[in-house]
Scaffold this active site. Structure first.
Site, PDB file in Angstrom:
ATOM      1  N   HIS A  96      64.554  39.506  50.979  1.00 32.14           N
ATOM      2  CA  HIS A  96      63.698  38.333  51.121  1.00 32.14           C
ATOM      3  C   HIS A  96      63.816  37.522  49.839  1.00 32.14           C
ATOM      4  CE1 HIS A  96      61.203  40.757  54.219  1.00 32.14           C
ATOM      5  NE2 HIS A  96      62.094  39.982  54.836  1.00 32.14           N
ATOM      6  N   GLY A  97      64.197  36.273  49.976  1.00 30.50           N
ATOM      7  CA  GLY A  97      64.547  35.464  48.819  1.00 30.50           C
ATOM      8  C   GLY A  97      63.455  35.292  47.798  1.00 30.50           C
ATOM      9  N   ARG A 158      64.404  41.183  60.083  1.00 30.55           N
ATOM     10  CA  ARG A 158      64.094  41.172  61.523  1.00 30.55           C
ATOM     11  C   ARG A 158      65.372  40.882  62.310  1.00 30.55           C
ATOM     12  NH1 ARG A 158      60.412  41.975  58.611  1.00 30.55           N
ATOM     13  NH2 ARG A 158      58.188  41.482  58.861  1.00 30.55           N
ATOM     14  N   HIS A 198      61.556  45.695  47.964  1.00 28.85           N
ATOM     15  CA  HIS A 198      60.747  44.540  48.353  1.00 28.85           C
ATOM     16  C   HIS A 198      59.555  44.390  47.410  1.00 28.85           C
ATOM     17  CE1 HIS A 198      62.431  43.555  52.434  1.00 28.85           C
ATOM     18  NE2 HIS A 198      62.937  44.777  52.261  1.00 28.85           N
ATOM     19  N   GLU A 280      58.256  48.988  48.440  1.00 25.75           N
ATOM     20  CA  GLU A 280      57.424  47.837  48.062  1.00 25.75           C
ATOM     21  C   GLU A 280      56.929  48.103  46.647  1.00 25.75           C
ATOM     22  OE1 GLU A 280      56.835  45.154  49.901  1.00 25.75           O
ATOM     23  OE2 GLU A 280      57.422  45.744  51.942  1.00 25.75           O
TER      24      GLU A 280
END
Length: 392
Positions: A96-97, A158, A198, A280
């Site tokens: 995720h950028g 996704r 993440h 995370e």
């Protein structure tokens, strides 16, 4: 008396000289933990690393982004670039950028290994006994734009073939260049395990990530014990994760937290037999203190690599009499996850959790009904158990 503007100019020049000197004398590890690199700076640093630490690394391009940015992966190993019987582990960040800390964290891990493999036992084992692959950015376009999605507006987590697709795990034709690059890279080698980094929470997430009806309940994989064990291995060495007030022990089953369809970790586990965890590692996206991030995660990263590749079950399959390596299928009874020994070396690696009850392990050659059965007990330490298997 000197004019005020002359004094100010002299002061600025002195400050710039001091800053340049401070930067000049930073170690490479300090440099990567001092600030967030641009895509161009990240690529340049990786190229310099592969030259400066050429004895333990090789730089690979596994594909490119929508906008043509190269997806660069560092292979860290004393035999980087060569085929051998060592296990493979991969780390991916910046899927995720807008989740940026993992970019610098993986560069920092590489720098720490380069600086310490000659003097630190864990670093030496990682470098000499495994192939560690680091992909600091899977989504360079999203990073440049400050967006979660890639340049086509697609959330890459996704975008993988889903286990509830029709048929399951089948390509849909909607896979993005970044997704296809990682899929092809993953299937090009036998990765034993991997980690996907993440931000936005503090927890280690393990498969499965979804349920058939979308309900947020525990979705148990057949290797649930091994996956939970690896999640605990990571969380136990990270002070923020271990003491989480939200997630007991700092871990969670993915679907029990929330449903993710088309996630990368489930595809890895089911399609590639690669035991992947989603990490995370910082609550505020893009706001990680890089030094704290590194300090909190270094031991966790090392432990996860070593426990997942050299712990659990490993072994070699050989031809009786000649000792020639054989390709075989290795299955733990009760799980459908198949581990395959390599044709060239006959080696295999398979994560398993410590257990007082022995695992029943079946080894079979393709196209033959003859099966070798073994009872394997993984000690509480998680130390690896090795099998030597022969077939006539």
């Amino acid at each position: 008396m000197w004019p005020q503007r002359v004094l100010l100019a002299a002061l600025l020049l002195s400050l710039c000289a001091w800053t340049d000197a401070r930067i000049k004398f930073q170690t490479p590890l300090q440099q990567v933990l001092s600030r967030q690199f641009t895509n161009a700076e990240l690529a340049a640093h990786m190229r310099r690393f592969s030259t400066r630490c050429a004895n333990i690394s090789r730089l690979h391009t596994i594909g490119s982004s929508v906008r043509g940015e190269p997806l660069l992966a560092l292979e860290i190993s004393s035999s980087a670039g060569s085929e051998d019987a060592k296990p493979h582990f991969k780390c991916i960040a910046n899927m995720h950028g807008d989740e940026t800390g993992g970019r610098q964290l993986l560069l920092a891990l590489a720098e720490w290994l380069c600086a310490n493999y000659a003097v630190d036992a864990a670093a030496r084992t990682v470098v000499t006994k495994t192939h560690l692959w680091l992909l600091p950015t899977m989504n360079p376009d999203g990073f440049a734009a400050g967006t979660r999605a890639n340049a086509n507006g697609v959330d890459l987590n996704r975008n993988f073939p889903d286990r509830f697709g029709s048929p399951p795990l089948a390509l849909t034709g909607l896979e993005q260049p970044e997704t296809l690059a990682v899929m092809n890279w993953t299937l090009s080698r036998q990765f034993t395990a991997s980690a996907n980094m993440h931000e936005g929470a503090l927890v280690v997430n393990y498969p499965f990530d979804n349920t058939a009806d979308g309900s947020s309940v525990y979705s148990k994989a057949q290797d649930d014990a091994a996956l939970r064990y690896l999640a605990k291995v990571y969380a136990n060495r990270n002070p923020q994760l271990k003491t989480s007030p939200v997630f007991p022990g700092g871990i969670t089953n993915g679907a029990a937290w929330y449903n993710v369809n088309g996630g990368m970790q489930d595809w890895n586990y089911l399609k590639a037999g690669c035991f992947e965890l989603t990490l995370e590692l910082w609550e505020d996206k893009g706001g990680a203190d890089l030094q704290v991030l590194f300090d909190n995660n270094l031991l966790s990263m090392l432990d996860l690599v070593l426990r997942s590749t050299l712990g659990g079950l490993r072994g070699k399959v050989r031809r009786q009499g000649t000792g020639a390596p054989l390709e075989a299928k290795i299955r733990v009874i009760g799980s459908t996850t198949m581990t395959t020994s390599t044709k060239k070396f006959g080696d295999f690696y398979r994560p398993l959790a410590p257990s007082a009850t022995p695992y029943l392990v079946a080894v079979r050659l393709p196209g033959r009904t003859e099966t070798r059965l073994f009872n394997v007990t993984i000690p509480a330490s998680g130390a690896g158990v090795s099998l030597a298997v022969t077939f006539p």
